[in-house]
Design an enzyme around this catalytic site. Sequence first.
Site, PDB file in Angstrom:
ATOM      1  N   GLU A  42       1.578  55.822  21.126  1.00  0.00           N
ATOM      2  CA  GLU A  42       1.399  55.323  22.768  1.00  0.00           C
ATOM      3  C   GLU A  42       0.068  55.761  22.961  1.00  0.00           C
ATOM      4  O   GLU A  42      -0.316  57.243  23.196  1.00  0.00           O
ATOM      5  CB  GLU A  42       2.294  55.645  23.619  1.00  0.00           C
ATOM      6  CG  GLU A  42       2.271  55.388  24.844  1.00  0.00           C
ATOM      7  CD  GLU A  42       3.443  55.983  25.815  1.00  0.00           C
ATOM      8  OE1 GLU A  42       4.658  56.134  25.391  1.00  0.00           O
ATOM      9  OE2 GLU A  42       3.158  56.219  26.973  1.00  0.00           O
ATOM     10  N   ARG A  46      -5.516  57.044  30.284  1.00  0.00           N
ATOM     11  CA  ARG A  46      -5.963  58.093  31.389  1.00  0.00           C
ATOM     12  C   ARG A  46      -7.330  58.632  31.201  1.00  0.00           C
ATOM     13  O   ARG A  46      -7.764  59.709  31.585  1.00  0.00           O
ATOM     14  CB  ARG A  46      -5.055  59.502  31.034  1.00  0.00           C
ATOM     15  CG  ARG A  46      -3.625  58.936  31.360  1.00  0.00           C
ATOM     16  CD  ARG A  46      -2.652  60.133  31.320  1.00  0.00           C
ATOM     17  NE  ARG A  46      -1.347  59.815  31.053  1.00  0.00           N
ATOM     18  CZ  ARG A  46      -0.348  60.629  30.631  1.00  0.00           C
ATOM     19  NH1 ARG A  46      -0.628  61.690  30.464  1.00  0.00           N
ATOM     20  NH2 ARG A  46       0.804  60.042  30.393  1.00  0.00           N
ATOM     21  N   LYS A 130      11.825  53.665  29.911  1.00  0.00           N
ATOM     22  CA  LYS A 130      11.326  54.905  29.538  1.00  0.00           C
ATOM     23  C   LYS A 130      12.179  55.812  30.736  1.00  0.00           C
ATOM     24  O   LYS A 130      12.442  55.301  31.839  1.00  0.00           O
ATOM     25  CB  LYS A 130       9.847  54.945  30.071  1.00  0.00           C
ATOM     26  CG  LYS A 130       9.242  56.469  30.227  1.00  0.00           C
ATOM     27  CD  LYS A 130       7.851  56.284  30.119  1.00  0.00           C
ATOM     28  CE  LYS A 130       7.181  57.606  30.633  1.00  0.00           C
ATOM     29  NZ  LYS A 130       5.681  57.767  30.375  1.00  0.00           N
TER      30      LYS A 130
HETATM   31  C1  3PG Z   1       3.878  60.591  29.901  1.00  0.00           C
HETATM   32  O1  3PG Z   1       3.057  60.138  29.970  1.00  0.00           O
HETATM   33  O2  3PG Z   1       5.002  59.929  28.982  1.00  0.00           O
HETATM   34  C2  3PG Z   1       4.126  62.152  30.058  1.00  0.00           C
HETATM   35  O3  3PG Z   1       3.206  62.588  30.859  1.00  0.00           O
HETATM   36  C3  3PG Z   1       4.339  62.874  28.817  1.00  0.00           C
HETATM   37  O4  3PG Z   1       4.963  64.005  29.425  1.00  0.00           O
HETATM   38  P1  3PG Z   1       4.518  65.494  28.454  1.00  0.00           P
HETATM   39  O5  3PG Z   1       3.018  65.785  28.563  1.00  0.00           O
HETATM   40  O6  3PG Z   1       5.351  66.505  29.005  1.00  0.00           O
HETATM   41  O7  3PG Z   1       4.779  65.027  27.080  1.00  0.00           O
END
Ligand code: 3PG
Length: 210
Positions: A42, A46, A130
């Site tokens: 994925e 960002r 999700k």
């Molecule tokens: C996402 O975008 O799915 C989350 O920011 C991921 O969260 P994590 O950094 O705690 O894995």
Amino acid sequence: MTSKLIRTLEAKRVVPLVQSDDVGTALKISEALLAGGLDVLEVVLRTDAALDCLEAIAKEFPEAHIGAGTVLSADQCKEVIHRGAGFIVSPGLDEKSVSVANDANIPLLPGIATATELQQAWNWGLRTVKFFPASLSGGPKMLKALSSVFRDVRFMPTGGVNPANLNEYLAVPAVLACGGSWLTPKDAIEKGDFKVLTQLAEDAIKIASA
Ligand code: 3PG
């Protein structure tokens, strides 16, 4: 959601997040994760270079399943589809994004954290979502509670999932796969130590198949 993606998620059970402000680095991250056996990636929107990273990864690794994450709007949905995303993940629910993805026949997993949000998604016809931010929204216990009511929904918990709790999430029957950034640690990437990512991918597969 296409059954092909569901089958792949069911098989790998772990979806790493790829984040970089440099296309070359994003390709190395992807190569390292693929070498470790994870082929559903994925690419999160960002960084300013995220769309270029997505396009480059999708072109370079056509046999892998490359999706876009942190997709916030219908316009971003159109853009990531144009850049080659095979699936889309959002942190929250947006009806226009759902309809863009449906029209393009691209699976979209919107983020939900409450029964009300899940009911909204369910009424839009979605059956795979999700669960975000998973650890702050009640973790595996909340997933069990939601899945006892929404019996045909499958979840991808993300947010606070790590090697110590991965098993607990995957033990919930309604969980398809878990997403997370623990597989792509910033410090290793900055040092150019991509072997760490391959090892983390292999470790995650071991945990998931235990
Ligand atoms: C996402 O975008 O799915 C989350 O920011 C991921 O969260 P994590 O950094 O705690 O894995």
